[in-house]
Design an enzyme around this catalytic site. Structure first.
Site, PDB file in Angstrom:
ATOM      1  N   THR A 195     -16.527  36.544 -32.616  1.00  0.00           N
ATOM      2  CA  THR A 195     -17.644  35.931 -31.948  1.00  0.00           C
ATOM      3  C   THR A 195     -18.237  35.237 -31.970  1.00  0.00           C
ATOM      4  O   THR A 195     -19.329  35.423 -33.081  1.00  0.00           O
ATOM      5  CB  THR A 195     -17.575  37.519 -30.833  1.00  0.00           C
ATOM      6  OG1 THR A 195     -18.613  37.518 -31.986  1.00  0.00           O
ATOM      7  CG2 THR A 195     -16.195  38.007 -30.194  1.00  0.00           C
ATOM      8  N   HIS A 196     -18.651  34.124 -31.092  1.00  0.00           N
ATOM      9  CA  HIS A 196     -20.433  33.482 -32.279  1.00  0.00           C
ATOM     10  C   HIS A 196     -19.414  32.965 -33.581  1.00  0.00           C
ATOM     11  O   HIS A 196     -20.421  32.458 -34.511  1.00  0.00           O
ATOM     12  CB  HIS A 196     -21.339  33.929 -32.505  1.00  0.00           C
ATOM     13  CG  HIS A 196     -21.301  34.833 -31.253  1.00  0.00           C
ATOM     14  ND1 HIS A 196     -22.527  34.559 -30.099  1.00  0.00           N
ATOM     15  CD2 HIS A 196     -21.798  36.039 -30.639  1.00  0.00           C
ATOM     16  CE1 HIS A 196     -22.791  35.567 -28.779  1.00  0.00           C
ATOM     17  NE2 HIS A 196     -21.785  36.420 -29.274  1.00  0.00           N
TER      18      HIS A 196
ATOM     19  N   SER B  94      -6.939  11.167 -48.655  1.00  0.00           N
ATOM     20  CA  SER B  94      -8.232  10.260 -48.137  1.00  0.00           C
ATOM     21  C   SER B  94      -7.965   8.984 -49.519  1.00  0.00           C
ATOM     22  O   SER B  94      -7.341   9.036 -50.651  1.00  0.00           O
ATOM     23  CB  SER B  94      -8.997  10.747 -49.211  1.00  0.00           C
ATOM     24  OG  SER B  94     -10.693   9.880 -49.459  1.00  0.00           O
TER      25      SER B  94
ATOM     26  N   GLU C 103      -7.759  17.017 -36.046  1.00  0.00           N
ATOM     27  CA  GLU C 103      -8.497  16.341 -35.651  1.00  0.00           C
ATOM     28  C   GLU C 103      -8.490  15.246 -34.311  1.00  0.00           C
ATOM     29  O   GLU C 103      -9.187  14.960 -33.199  1.00  0.00           O
ATOM     30  CB  GLU C 103      -9.380  15.469 -37.151  1.00  0.00           C
ATOM     31  CG  GLU C 103      -9.600  16.014 -38.351  1.00  0.00           C
ATOM     32  CD  GLU C 103      -9.870  15.892 -39.073  1.00  0.00           C
ATOM     33  OE1 GLU C 103     -10.696  15.390 -39.056  1.00  0.00           O
ATOM     34  OE2 GLU C 103      -9.413  15.806 -39.956  1.00  0.00           O
TER      35      GLU C 103
ATOM     36  N   TYR D  77      -6.423   1.440   2.607  1.00  0.00           N
ATOM     37  CA  TYR D  77      -6.440   1.349   0.799  1.00  0.00           C
ATOM     38  C   TYR D  77      -7.454   0.283   0.461  1.00  0.00           C
ATOM     39  O   TYR D  77      -7.783  -0.073   1.392  1.00  0.00           O
ATOM     40  CB  TYR D  77      -5.236   0.669   0.898  1.00  0.00           C
ATOM     41  CG  TYR D  77      -5.020   0.129  -0.359  1.00  0.00           C
ATOM     42  CD1 TYR D  77      -3.920   0.464  -1.172  1.00  0.00           C
ATOM     43  CD2 TYR D  77      -5.290  -1.160  -0.297  1.00  0.00           C
ATOM     44  CE1 TYR D  77      -4.249  -0.255  -2.984  1.00  0.00           C
ATOM     45  CE2 TYR D  77      -5.376  -1.909  -1.967  1.00  0.00           C
ATOM     46  CZ  TYR D  77      -4.594  -1.174  -2.297  1.00  0.00           C
ATOM     47  OH  TYR D  77      -4.659  -1.556  -4.810  1.00  0.00           O
TER      48      TYR D  77
ATOM     49  N   ASN E 285      -6.505  15.916 -45.397  1.00  0.00           N
ATOM     50  CA  ASN E 285      -7.114  15.867 -44.696  1.00  0.00           C
ATOM     51  C   ASN E 285      -6.445  16.371 -43.093  1.00  0.00           C
ATOM     52  O   ASN E 285      -4.710  16.101 -43.144  1.00  0.00           O
ATOM     53  CB  ASN E 285      -8.003  14.943 -44.132  1.00  0.00           C
ATOM     54  CG  ASN E 285      -8.501  14.783 -45.196  1.00  0.00           C
ATOM     55  OD1 ASN E 285      -9.395  15.184 -45.820  1.00  0.00           O
ATOM     56  ND2 ASN E 285      -8.875  13.318 -45.205  1.00  0.00           N
TER      57      ASN E 285
ATOM     58  N   GLN F 250      -5.975   0.544  -7.092  1.00  0.00           N
ATOM     59  CA  GLN F 250      -5.394  -0.054  -8.442  1.00  0.00           C
ATOM     60  C   GLN F 250      -6.224   0.170  -9.524  1.00  0.00           C
ATOM     61  O   GLN F 250      -5.128   0.378 -10.342  1.00  0.00           O
ATOM     62  CB  GLN F 250      -5.589  -1.517  -8.721  1.00  0.00           C
ATOM     63  CG  GLN F 250      -5.156  -2.518  -9.494  1.00  0.00           C
ATOM     64  CD  GLN F 250      -4.707  -3.303  -9.341  1.00  0.00           C
ATOM     65  OE1 GLN F 250      -4.497  -3.971  -8.260  1.00  0.00           O
ATOM     66  NE2 GLN F 250      -5.670  -4.600 -10.062  1.00  0.00           N
TER      67      GLN F 250
ATOM     68  N   ASN G 230       0.599  -1.686  -0.032  1.00  0.00           N
ATOM     69  CA  ASN G 230       0.163   0.132  -0.467  1.00  0.00           C
ATOM     70  C   ASN G 230       0.819   0.997   0.122  1.00  0.00           C
ATOM     71  O   ASN G 230       0.649   1.882  -0.762  1.00  0.00           O
ATOM     72  CB  ASN G 230      -0.784  -0.015   1.586  1.00  0.00           C
ATOM     73  CG  ASN G 230      -1.991  -1.263   1.118  1.00  0.00           C
ATOM     74  OD1 ASN G 230      -2.002  -1.972   0.644  1.00  0.00           O
ATOM     75  ND2 ASN G 230      -2.294  -2.015   1.845  1.00  0.00           N
TER      76      ASN G 230
ATOM     77  N   LYS H 239      -7.596  15.223 -51.608  1.00  0.00           N
ATOM     78  CA  LYS H 239      -7.983  15.086 -49.891  1.00  0.00           C
ATOM     79  C   LYS H 239      -6.487  15.158 -49.516  1.00  0.00           C
ATOM     80  O   LYS H 239      -6.088  14.533 -50.082  1.00  0.00           O
ATOM     81  CB  LYS H 239      -9.469  14.461 -49.401  1.00  0.00           C
ATOM     82  CG  LYS H 239     -10.288  14.046 -50.209  1.00  0.00           C
ATOM     83  CD  LYS H 239     -11.343  15.239 -49.481  1.00  0.00           C
ATOM     84  CE  LYS H 239     -11.308  15.985 -47.885  1.00  0.00           C
ATOM     85  NZ  LYS H 239     -12.929  15.407 -46.598  1.00  0.00           N
TER      86      LYS H 239
HETATM   87  N1  ARG Z   1      -2.025  -3.449  -6.867  1.00  0.00           N
HETATM   88  C1  ARG Z   1      -1.857  -3.273  -6.025  1.00  0.00           C
HETATM   89  C2  ARG Z   1      -2.510  -1.710  -6.823  1.00  0.00           C
HETATM   90  O1  ARG Z   1      -2.329  -1.207  -7.832  1.00  0.00           O
HETATM   91  C3  ARG Z   1      -1.515  -2.635  -4.852  1.00  0.00           C
HETATM   92  C4  ARG Z   1      -1.481  -3.895  -4.281  1.00  0.00           C
HETATM   93  C5  ARG Z   1      -2.140  -3.611  -3.057  1.00  0.00           C
HETATM   94  N2  ARG Z   1      -2.495  -5.121  -2.396  1.00  0.00           N
HETATM   95  C6  ARG Z   1      -2.915  -5.123  -1.516  1.00  0.00           C
HETATM   96  N3  ARG Z   1      -3.939  -6.435  -1.169  1.00  0.00           N
HETATM   97  N4  ARG Z   1      -2.732  -4.362  -0.058  1.00  0.00           N
HETATM   98  O2  ARG Z   1      -3.377  -1.149  -6.417  1.00  0.00           O
END
Ligand code: ARG
Length: 508
Positions: free
Chosen positions: A194-195, A316, A329, A356, A324, A361, A149, A322
């Protein structure tokens, strides 16, 4: 490329290609189950059953977060060094970890990632397992006083910090192109709208500089995103801190972080810095999209204001004539996905209790895509602008039409004592008549004008001269050539200062 993360394999579609991971799931004895042998999940101790193969693929982030390998290794090395300094692990073990990680980094840098295995879930587990395979039991000491974490928060912060700084530099490069265009074409008059209706003539340089200022603000936002990421979470462990005597400040110093997170719960669950970067990228994309829209309009036959270089145009498959503006875009089109990334991240965060949660993730795909997309679009835009031809005659012709001197003609009357509202009304009638008789304001002499109102002076036709109309707008920030020249100087000064600020942020 300053924003590169040196992962040559980050966008190669690995995870979908056969052989992208060393072992394919499905080797288990039960159908639909994945055998944990090998590799056993690093958290496998309390489990008896096998992980469902489908869920294994569902839960794995390796195909995405493999891109973090370099920062993961940096973070792990700094953590190991600190553990040794604090006497938590033996110096020999720290040295072995350091060397093992360096050898993994060398292999990954050369594109050799044969040890990746989806069963590892993510890049953090992959590297740790490979480390232990290479150096033996010492590898198992790396994760002391650490959780994935705080590890993933650290890696993601390092990623965001590096990319925010890199993108800030790329934004500055485009600002330089815009300032160069403004400087090279000072004096070219075009219609201002404008517009999307012709309004008043402006200098093309003024128009280019308007985008320069938008990008100047984008630079500031990217810098702020860089600072937001600049906080070191390691040491927060899973959520509550650890029982080990860590020296977090020294890890922050080694990793170049200017701050250490003050609350472990916040440190592992905070993704504000991801949102900050996504927002900075989103607004920059919105600006590029607006500029793209103008380039698309201007390069049409109807406008004909610019001609894109062949290198930045496509043809094209059916219409031979063409040419483009595809890249403009595409830039306009890609703005949506970057903004979508920001929305997605905000929605992911809104219901999460501390600390966490696996939802977090989901923080990477959007921001990885955003930085890649913005970088590509900045490159495309810089090239497109630097090579396009500015058709000053077409711009000037466009500025002669549309009765764009009407405000100045009203001002002429106002200067002669006519209340502006009344003057507006008189000139409105002049315009209506010109429209009916197919004349422009510039074709009218003083006598013609006096037929509408006796108070028009002899110099009234001068009020309608387009160059004069532009030159009269001398307000600070106005479009008169002298003001725009001053603006160019100001833009250059600010760009130079901003470039210095960006250089100071880029870490080796
Ligand atoms: N792969 C996870 C992430 O990207 C991190 C792992 C944390 N997992 C856990 N069981 N504490 O957030």
């Amino acid at each position: 490329m300053p924003t590169t993360d040196h992962d040559s394999s980050s966008r190669d579609g690995a995870g979908t290609q056969p052989g992208a991971f060393s072992r394919q799931p499905g080797a288990g004895t039960q159908p639909g189950a994945f055998s944990r042998q090998p590799p056993a999940a690093l958290w496998g101790g309390r489990f008896e059953g096998e992980v469902s193969e489908a869920m294994l693929a569902f839960g794995a982030s390796l195909p995405v977060d493999r891109r973090l390998w370099r920062w993961d290794i940096q973070g792990s090395q700094a953590h190991a060094h600190m553990l040794a300094r604090q006497g938590i692990i033996a110096p020999e073990d720290a040295a072995a970890i350091d060397e093992g990680l360096a050898s993994i980094a060398r292999d990954l840098a050369s594109g050799d990632h044969g040890f990746y295995d989806l069963a590892d879930e993510d890049i953090h587990m992959s590297i740790e397992r490979e480390l232990t395979r290479r150096i033996g039991p010492a590898g198992g000491r790396l994760h002391t006083a650490r959780s994935r974490n705080d590890q993933v928060a650290t890696d993601t912060r390092l990623f965001c910090r590096a990319h925010a700084a890199g993108l800030a530099t790329e934004v500055n490069r485009l600002r330089g192109v815009l300032i160069g265009l403004a400087n090279d074409h000072l004096g070219v008059i075009m219609p201002g709208y404008t517009h999307l209706q012709k309004a008043q003539p402006v200098l093309f340089s003024h128009h280019m500089l308007a985008y320069q200022w938008m990008l100047a603000r984008d630079f500031t936002r990217l810098l702020a995103a860089c600072r937001a990421a600049d906080v070191m979470p390691l040491g927060s462990a899973a959520l509550a801190g650890t029982t080990y005597p860590l020296d977090r400040a020294s890890v922050a110093t080694e990793l170049g972080f200017s701050q250490t997170s003050p609350n472990s719960l916040d440190a592992v669950s905070d993704r504000d810095f991801v949102c900050d970067l996504l927002y900075a990228c989103s607004l920059a994309m919105v600006h590029l999209s607006r500029l793209s829209e103008e380039i698309i309009l201007w390069s049409s036959e109807e406008f004909g204001f610019v001609t894109l270089d062949d290198a930045f145009s496509t043809g094209s498959s059916i219409m031979p004539q063409k040419k483009n503006p595809d890249f403009a875009e595409l830039t306009r089109g890609k703005a949506g996905r970057v903004v979508g990334g920001l929305m997605g991240m905000l929605m992911t965060l809104k219901g999460l209790p501390l600390a966490y949660n696996k939802d977090l993730q989901e923080d990477k795909e959007g921001v990885f895509d955003a930085v890649d997309t913005l970088s590509m679009c900045l490159t495309a835009m810089s090239g497109m602008l630097a090579t396009m031809r500015v058709n000053s005659a077409a711009m000037l012709a466009g500025a002669q039409g549309g009765f764009m001197a009407a405000t100045d003609l009203a001002d002429h009357l106002a200067a002669r004592g006519v209340p502006f509202r009344e003057a507006h009304e008189v000139v409105g009638r002049v315009v209506l008549d010109c429209e009916r008789t197919g004349r422009t304001l510039q074709e009218l002499g003083a006598e013609d004008l006096r037929a509408f109102d006796a108070r028009f002076g002899d110099d009234a036709p001068l009020a309608c001269d387009i160059s004069e109309v532009v030159a009269r707008r001398t307000t600070v920030g106005g479009t008169a050539p002298a003001c725009v020249a001053e603006q160019i100087g100001l833009a250059r000064e600010q760009l130079a200062a901003d470039s210095d600020a960006a250089t100071a942020l880029i870490r080796p």
